[in-house]
Structures are given as C-alpha cells and as structure tokens.
Design an enzyme around this catalytic site. Structure first.
Site, PDB file in Angstrom:
ATOM      1  N   ASP A 118      42.026  29.555  34.419  1.00 11.71           N
ATOM      2  CA  ASP A 118      42.271  30.152  33.102  1.00 11.71           C
ATOM      3  C   ASP A 118      41.877  29.191  31.973  1.00 11.71           C
ATOM      4  O   ASP A 118      42.101  27.988  32.076  1.00 11.71           O
ATOM      5  CB  ASP A 118      43.780  30.458  33.007  1.00 11.71           C
TER       6      ASP A 118
HETATM    7  C1  LIG Z   1      30.418  30.636  42.072  1.00 11.70           C
HETATM    8  C2  LIG Z   1      31.301  31.271  41.099  1.00 11.70           C
HETATM    9  C3  LIG Z   1      31.685  32.653  41.348  1.00 11.70           C
HETATM   10  C4  LIG Z   1      31.686  30.570  40.021  1.00 11.70           C
HETATM   11  C5  LIG Z   1      32.646  31.013  39.020  1.00 11.70           C
HETATM   12  C6  LIG Z   1      32.306  30.475  37.651  1.00 11.70           C
HETATM   13  C7  LIG Z   1      33.512  30.568  36.757  1.00 11.70           C
HETATM   14  C8  LIG Z   1      34.140  29.289  36.284  1.00 11.70           C
HETATM   15  C9  LIG Z   1      33.991  31.757  36.393  1.00 11.70           C
HETATM   16  C10 LIG Z   1      35.193  31.922  35.525  1.00 11.70           C
HETATM   17  C11 LIG Z   1      35.396  33.354  35.227  1.00 11.70           C
HETATM   18  C12 LIG Z   1      36.597  33.679  34.404  1.00 11.70           C
HETATM   19  C13 LIG Z   1      36.643  35.068  33.923  1.00 11.70           C
HETATM   20  C14 LIG Z   1      37.550  32.765  34.125  1.00 11.70           C
HETATM   21  C15 LIG Z   1      38.747  32.978  33.243  1.00 11.70           C
HETATM   22  O1  LIG Z   1      38.547  32.335  31.979  1.00 11.70           O
HETATM   23  P1  LIG Z   1      38.472  33.227  30.697  1.00 11.70           P
HETATM   24  O2  LIG Z   1      37.053  33.704  30.526  1.00 11.70           O
HETATM   25  O3  LIG Z   1      39.469  34.367  30.846  1.00 11.70           O
HETATM   26  O4  LIG Z   1      38.875  32.295  29.501  1.00 11.70           O
HETATM   27  P2  LIG Z   1      40.208  32.395  28.610  1.00 11.70           P
HETATM   28  O5  LIG Z   1      41.368  32.291  29.556  1.00 11.70           O
HETATM   29  O6  LIG Z   1      40.124  31.234  27.677  1.00 11.70           O
HETATM   30  O7  LIG Z   1      40.172  33.700  27.904  1.00 11.70           O
END
Ligand SMILES: CC(C)=CCC/C(C)=C/CC/C(C)=C/COP(=O)(O)OP(=O)(O)O
Length: 274
Positions: free
Chosen positions: A26
């Site tokens: 997160d």
């Molecule tokens: C190989 C592979 C599948 C790699 C994954 C790459 C990666 C780090 C994906 C994160 C995706 C995600 C939606 C994370 C949540 O943070 P958020 O976007 O919700 O950020 P926030 O909590 O600040 O809103």
C-alpha cells in the site's frame, strides 16, 4: 544481499523462520505524490522495493511469498489509471521472468491467483507464460494476486466444490447407486444441506498453492485486510509499519520476523487446534 543483511539473516534463522509472508503493497501513489512524481513512478519504485523484499525473504529461508498486486476493486479506478497500472504490471511480469536471481538463484515458481479472465488478453497471456516458464522450479514460491479478492476466491471455491460434488453424485447415479443429489443429506426437519467439509473448500481456493501465511505485512500504517487472504489469515500476525510501500526495507522484515519468533509457540498451538 550485502554482507550486513546476510549476517542479520543468519542470526534470525537461528530461531523459527516463517514459511509464508504475504504483502499488501500500500502507498505507491502517495509515495509518488510526496515526491511530486506521476503515479506510475510510485508503482515503479514499488516494484524495486518488491524485488529487494523478495530477495531478503528467500535469503532468510521464507519459502512462500504472496503479494496483492491488483484487486478486483481496483478495476473501479479511473480507466486511464487502470490501463497504465496494467501496462506496468505487464512490463514487470516480463521483467520478473528475466530476473536471473529470482528464476535461477532462488528457484522461484510463480503463480497468479485471482479471476484471470478479468484481465486483458496480453496480461493474461504474460501471466500464463510466467507460470509455465517457472513451473520446473520448486525452491521458492511467489504468488501474485491479480484481479483478486477473498470474497471472489471463496465464491469460486464454493462453486467449484458444489460442481465437483454434483459430478460425484451424477457418477454414482449412473452406476445405479443413488440419485444425483447424493451429496445432499436430509436433516431431521427434512431440510437438505450439502455434505461439504472445510478441506473440500480449501482444495479449490486459489491460494491452495501455499500454506496459510504466518505474517501479513501491510504498509502505510493501515490495519485493514481489504479483502486479502481472509480465509487463510485466521491465525496470522499482521504487521503494519507506518511507511509507504516503496520505503519498505530489511529492518521492517526483521521486525516482523522477530514478532513472529516471539509469538511462535502461541501461533503453532493455534494452528494445531484449528
Ligand atoms: C510483477 C508485478 C505484478 C509487480 C507489481 C508491481 C506493483 C508494485 C504493483 C502495485 C499495484 C498497486 C495497485 C499497489 C497499491 O498502491 P496504490 O496504487 O493503491 O497506492 P496508494 O495506496 O498510495 O493509493
């Protein structure tokens, strides 16, 4: 892994080491915002943090790691945002298969867990390629939850389980051994209930490829599980450091493992009883 982290890892592995750690990554967009960057830059930094964390885990002897990469609820974000996150995920799946240390040194087998039919064809095909490319590995396991929620996983397991029981009933019926509802037993009120046991259901969970997690680490200080591994987390520790996912480092893992070691006897007793 550098010399310092290697020594820490050796010290920690004198005590019990968790079999399975799961991560809710997160705070990637908040990390980008904090630095005046675009959301995508936050997710890219998140991927680098993930690679480091996986190396620490596998080096320490944690066999199973599970990550929450994209939930079914995330599809409700703005379409441009969903598309750019999926584009990045596609790129990172390809990178992952090429990561020499993951595939060869740590012998990682990759699984994708979730309703993969909800993904675009290129992402689904990349996920399938990664699963096939690593299917010969068995030293470590990385489960990537993509288009996943626990409610969807449980619903899927119930549907699969009922379908299987129905087929068993039909097979018996065709042999003249009863009717197709053989899995349904009448109770004293004449009501029927399916004779399904916990193990039947667990067999059909997406996450059946790994034992239940010992620890879930969720960054950004939130202590919600957000529909992640709800069935599997009955006896699991939750560690929620107040940092954003790209900021996670070795010390956070050490802290979580020390907490696991402190609670070890209690956790093992609970698991035995459940
Ligand atoms: C190989 C592979 C599948 C790699 C994954 C790459 C990666 C780090 C994906 C994160 C995706 C995600 C939606 C994370 C949540 O943070 P958020 O976007 O919700 O950020 P926030 O909590 O600040 O809103």
């Amino acid at each position: 892994m550098d010399e310092d982290s290697s020594s820490i890892s050796r010290v920690l592995s004198v005590g019990p080491v968790p079999d399975h750690i799961a991560f809710i990554m997160d705070g990637n967009r908040r990390y980008a915002k904090k630095r005046n960057l675009l959301d995508g830059a936050g997710h890219r930094s998140g991927y680098l943090a993930l690679m480091n964390m996986l190396k620490y885990c596998y080096e320490l002897g944690v066999k199973y790691a599970t990550i929450y990469a994209f939930s079914i609820d995330n599809f409700r974000r703005r379409p441009e945002e969903v598309q750019s996150t999926m584009q990045l995920i596609l790129e990172k799946i390809e990178d992952l298969i090429k990561e020499e240390s993951m595939v060869n040194q740590y012998g990682v087998r990759i699984y994708f867990l979730g309703s993969l039919k909800l993904l675009s064809k290129p992402v689904r095909l990349a996920a399938e390629r990664a699963m096939v490319a690593t299917s010969g590995n068995s030293k470590s396991v990385l489960s990537i939850c993509l288009a996943y929620t626990s409610s969807d996983e449980i619903l899927h397991a119930v549907q699969e389980c009922c379908g299987e029981k129905w087929d068993e009933g039909s097979a018996l019926e065709s042999k003249g051994a009863g009717n197709g509802l053989v899995f349904l037993k009448g109770n004293e009120n004449g009501k029927i209930k399916p004779s399904i046991v916990v193990k039947d259901l667990e067999k059909h969970m997406y996450a059946a490829v790994a034992p239940d997690p010992d620890i879930i680490i969720r960054t950004s200080g939130e202590t919600r599980l957000s529909n992640f591994l709800l069935w599997q987390s009955a006896n699991c520790l939750l560690y929620a450091p107040p940092i954003l996912w790209p900021e996670i480092g070795l010390w956070h893992l050490i802290w979580a493992v020390l907490d696991f070691q402190r609670n070890f006897s209690y956790l093992k007793e609970k698991t035995k009883l459940s």
